[in-house]
Motif scaffolding. Structure first.
Motif, PDB file in Angstrom:
ATOM      1  N   PRO A  23      29.821 -33.149  62.484  1.00 40.11           N
ATOM      2  CA  PRO A  23      28.795 -32.847  61.472  1.00 40.11           C
ATOM      3  C   PRO A  23      28.561 -31.339  61.384  1.00 40.11           C
ATOM      4  O   PRO A  23      28.717 -30.611  62.373  1.00 40.11           O
ATOM      5  CB  PRO A  23      27.546 -33.555  62.003  1.00 40.11           C
ATOM      6  CG  PRO A  23      28.049 -34.585  62.951  1.00 40.11           C
ATOM      7  CD  PRO A  23      29.317 -34.047  63.526  1.00 40.11           C
ATOM      8  N   GLU A  26      26.575 -29.519  64.120  1.00 37.34           N
ATOM      9  CA  GLU A  26      26.945 -29.766  65.522  1.00 37.34           C
ATOM     10  C   GLU A  26      27.173 -28.450  66.269  1.00 37.34           C
ATOM     11  O   GLU A  26      27.856 -27.554  65.777  1.00 37.34           O
ATOM     12  CB  GLU A  26      28.212 -30.618  65.585  1.00 37.34           C
ATOM     13  CG  GLU A  26      28.601 -31.043  66.961  1.00 37.34           C
ATOM     14  CD  GLU A  26      27.576 -31.958  67.619  1.00 37.34           C
ATOM     15  OE1 GLU A  26      27.229 -31.701  68.775  1.00 37.34           O
ATOM     16  OE2 GLU A  26      27.128 -32.913  66.968  1.00 37.34           O
ATOM     17  N   GLN A  86      34.286 -39.674  59.836  1.00 34.02           N
ATOM     18  CA  GLN A  86      34.021 -38.928  58.614  1.00 34.02           C
ATOM     19  C   GLN A  86      34.289 -37.459  58.826  1.00 34.02           C
ATOM     20  O   GLN A  86      33.942 -36.890  59.845  1.00 34.02           O
ATOM     21  CB  GLN A  86      32.574 -39.126  58.197  1.00 34.02           C
ATOM     22  CG  GLN A  86      32.338 -40.508  57.639  1.00 34.02           C
ATOM     23  CD  GLN A  86      31.487 -40.430  56.418  1.00 34.02           C
ATOM     24  OE1 GLN A  86      30.473 -39.793  56.434  1.00 34.02           O
ATOM     25  NE2 GLN A  86      31.901 -41.091  55.373  1.00 34.02           N
ATOM     26  N   ASP A  88      33.676 -33.612  57.590  1.00 36.48           N
ATOM     27  CA  ASP A  88      32.753 -32.752  56.852  1.00 36.48           C
ATOM     28  C   ASP A  88      33.446 -31.421  56.637  1.00 36.48           C
ATOM     29  O   ASP A  88      33.679 -30.680  57.576  1.00 36.48           O
ATOM     30  CB  ASP A  88      31.474 -32.581  57.669  1.00 36.48           C
ATOM     31  CG  ASP A  88      30.438 -31.740  56.961  1.00 36.48           C
ATOM     32  OD1 ASP A  88      30.725 -31.274  55.839  1.00 36.48           O
ATOM     33  OD2 ASP A  88      29.358 -31.565  57.524  1.00 36.48           O
TER      34      ASP A  88
END
Length: 94
Positions: A23, A26, A86, A88
């Motif tokens: 993310p 992070e 996912q 990003d």
């Protein structure tokens, strides 16, 4: 020295892939991406001659160690936080 350059090239791809999978907020993501960018710039530009033949090899080794450190950290964080795979792709600081 060519072997170090090849190792750094491989590490750049691995570190970037893991960093972008985390993310945007992070911890460590932006540091790893900054290290990737710096390594790419230095590989493209070539290293300065320095003071003797060992200087460029020392600089390459420091780059390799930094990328290896980031790889280990990202792998550890990824095992704890990434779920669903996912990606990003937003740049740091946006």
């Amino acid at each position: 020295m060519q072997l170090l350059r090849v190792q750094i090239g491989l590490l750049v791809g691995q570190v970037e892939e893991l960093a972008l999978a985390l993310p945007a907020g992070e911890q460590g993501r932006c540091l790893a991406l900054a290290s990737v960018g710096e390594a790419r710039r230095k590989l493209r530009a070539g290293l300065p001659a320095g003071i003797g033949p060992e200087r460029p090899a020392e600089q390459l080794e420091r780059m390799r160690l930094a990328l290896t450190y980031h790889l280990g950290e990202l792998e550890a964080v990824g095992r704890m936080t990434v779920q669903g795979g996912q990606r990003d792709s937003e740049p740091c600081g946006s």
